[in-house]
Design a protein around this motif. Structure first.
Motif, PDB file in Angstrom:
ATOM      1  N   LYS A  80      -6.645   7.952 -10.680  1.00  0.00           N
ATOM      2  CA  LYS A  80      -7.374   6.981  -9.858  1.00  0.00           C
ATOM      3  C   LYS A  80      -7.511   5.647 -10.579  1.00  0.00           C
ATOM      4  O   LYS A  80      -7.392   4.577  -9.976  1.00  0.00           O
ATOM      5  N   GLU A  96       0.507   4.166  -2.758  1.00  0.00           N
ATOM      6  CA  GLU A  96       0.178   5.531  -2.357  1.00  0.00           C
ATOM      7  C   GLU A  96       1.223   6.513  -2.872  1.00  0.00           C
ATOM      8  O   GLU A  96       0.882   7.598  -3.363  1.00  0.00           O
ATOM      9  N   GLU A  97       2.495   6.143  -2.782  1.00  0.00           N
ATOM     10  CA  GLU A  97       3.561   7.011  -3.272  1.00  0.00           C
ATOM     11  C   GLU A  97       3.429   7.209  -4.784  1.00  0.00           C
ATOM     12  O   GLU A  97       3.627   8.312  -5.296  1.00  0.00           O
ATOM     13  N   TRP A 150      -3.771   4.055 -10.462  1.00  0.00           N
ATOM     14  CA  TRP A 150      -2.989   3.915  -9.231  1.00  0.00           C
ATOM     15  C   TRP A 150      -3.852   3.901  -7.973  1.00  0.00           C
ATOM     16  O   TRP A 150      -3.465   4.424  -6.935  1.00  0.00           O
ATOM     17  N   SER A 151      -5.021   3.296  -8.060  1.00  0.00           N
ATOM     18  CA  SER A 151      -5.852   3.122  -6.871  1.00  0.00           C
ATOM     19  C   SER A 151      -5.653   1.748  -6.242  1.00  0.00           C
ATOM     20  O   SER A 151      -5.766   1.577  -5.046  1.00  0.00           O
ATOM     21  N   LYS A 152      -5.366   0.767  -7.081  1.00  0.00           N
ATOM     22  CA  LYS A 152      -5.122  -0.567  -6.547  1.00  0.00           C
ATOM     23  C   LYS A 152      -4.278  -1.362  -7.535  1.00  0.00           C
ATOM     24  O   LYS A 152      -4.270  -1.102  -8.729  1.00  0.00           O
ATOM     25  N   PRO A 189       0.814  -1.218   0.000  1.00  0.00           N
ATOM     26  CA  PRO A 189       0.000   0.000   0.000  1.00  0.00           C
ATOM     27  C   PRO A 189       0.846   1.267   0.000  1.00  0.00           C
ATOM     28  O   PRO A 189       0.468   2.265  -0.599  1.00  0.00           O
ATOM     29  N   ALA A 190       1.993   1.223   0.676  1.00  0.00           N
ATOM     30  CA  ALA A 190       2.866   2.399   0.725  1.00  0.00           C
ATOM     31  C   ALA A 190       3.405   2.741  -0.654  1.00  0.00           C
ATOM     32  O   ALA A 190       3.449   3.905  -1.059  1.00  0.00           O
ATOM     33  N   ARG A 241       0.660   7.036  -6.593  1.00  0.00           N
ATOM     34  CA  ARG A 241      -0.507   7.875  -6.854  1.00  0.00           C
ATOM     35  C   ARG A 241      -0.203   9.345  -6.551  1.00  0.00           C
ATOM     36  O   ARG A 241      -0.569  10.241  -7.332  1.00  0.00           O
ATOM     37  N   GLU A 242       0.468   9.604  -5.439  1.00  0.00           N
ATOM     38  CA  GLU A 242       0.821  10.977  -5.075  1.00  0.00           C
ATOM     39  C   GLU A 242       1.784  11.585  -6.087  1.00  0.00           C
ATOM     40  O   GLU A 242       1.681  12.775  -6.423  1.00  0.00           O
TER      41      GLU A 242
END
Length: 198
Positions: free
Chosen positions: A76, A25-26, A79-81, A21-22, A28-29
């Protein structure tokens, strides 16, 4: 020459389905950051995928025709999942639309070192995933409108009709793409290409 190489960050430990998940998240950001700063990004295959070009093949259809930065819906979507393994990588569309030109070179080639010797590289934006290769990012230069490959010299100029994989993308070897001095705030943060390289 290689004392200034960035320290490579290993891929994080993955959870039960191979996804961190990290890392997601990185990614996506970062996609949001690049888009907000005017770069046109595209999705690239996950390094966990199959094939010789895992982690390097574009998965965004028609990416060459995109003329504006991506919206939140695109980010989204990609890079959401991540169903399995690492998420898709991120690349920037090189050329006039993103105002980006990239020198992709062998950082241990004496010919390249001689070519760059004496140039002021203090404001160059350098990205690496391994000490043997690097990307130098510059503003788009109309003198290099198309991508050029010089296999004998071990260098490529990435411009229109090309893309460059960017931080924090992962390589199938476990290396991570990182800018030496942090992600650039769009092309306003990039230097002009020196006349010696054009």
């Amino acid at each position: 020459q290689y004392m200034d190489c960035v320290k490579m960050t290993p891929v994080e430990t993955l959870n039960d389905n191979g996804n961190s998940p990290a890392i997601l998240e990185e990614m996506r950001e970062a996609a949001k950051f690049y888009s907000d700063n005017g770069w046109i990004i595209l999705s690239v295959s996950s390094p966990s995928s199959e094939g010789m070009k895992a982690g390097k093949s574009a998965t965004t259809v028609g990416w060459q025709k995109q003329q504006t930065p991506r919206n939140d819906q695109f980010i989204k979507q990609h890079w959401s999942k991540a169903e399995e393994g690492l998420p898709e990588n991120i690349a920037v569309q090189c050329g006039e639309n993103s105002n980006v030109c990239v020198l992709d070179c062998d950082d241990q080639n004496p010919v390249i070192n001689k070519l760059l010797d004496g140039l002021d590289k203090s404001n160059w934006k350098k990205q690496q995933r391994t000490p043997s290769r690097c990307h130098y990012f510059f503003k788009y230069n109309p003198k290099i409108p198309d991508t050029q490959h010089f296999k004998i010299l071990g260098i490529d100029f990435l411009s229109n009709s090309s893309y460059c994989i960017i931080e924090p993308s992962n390589h199938k070897s476990g290396d991570v793409y990182r800018f030496e001095s942090g992600k650039p705030n769009g092309s306003d943060d990039l230097p002009d290409m020196p006349p010696e390289l054009t």
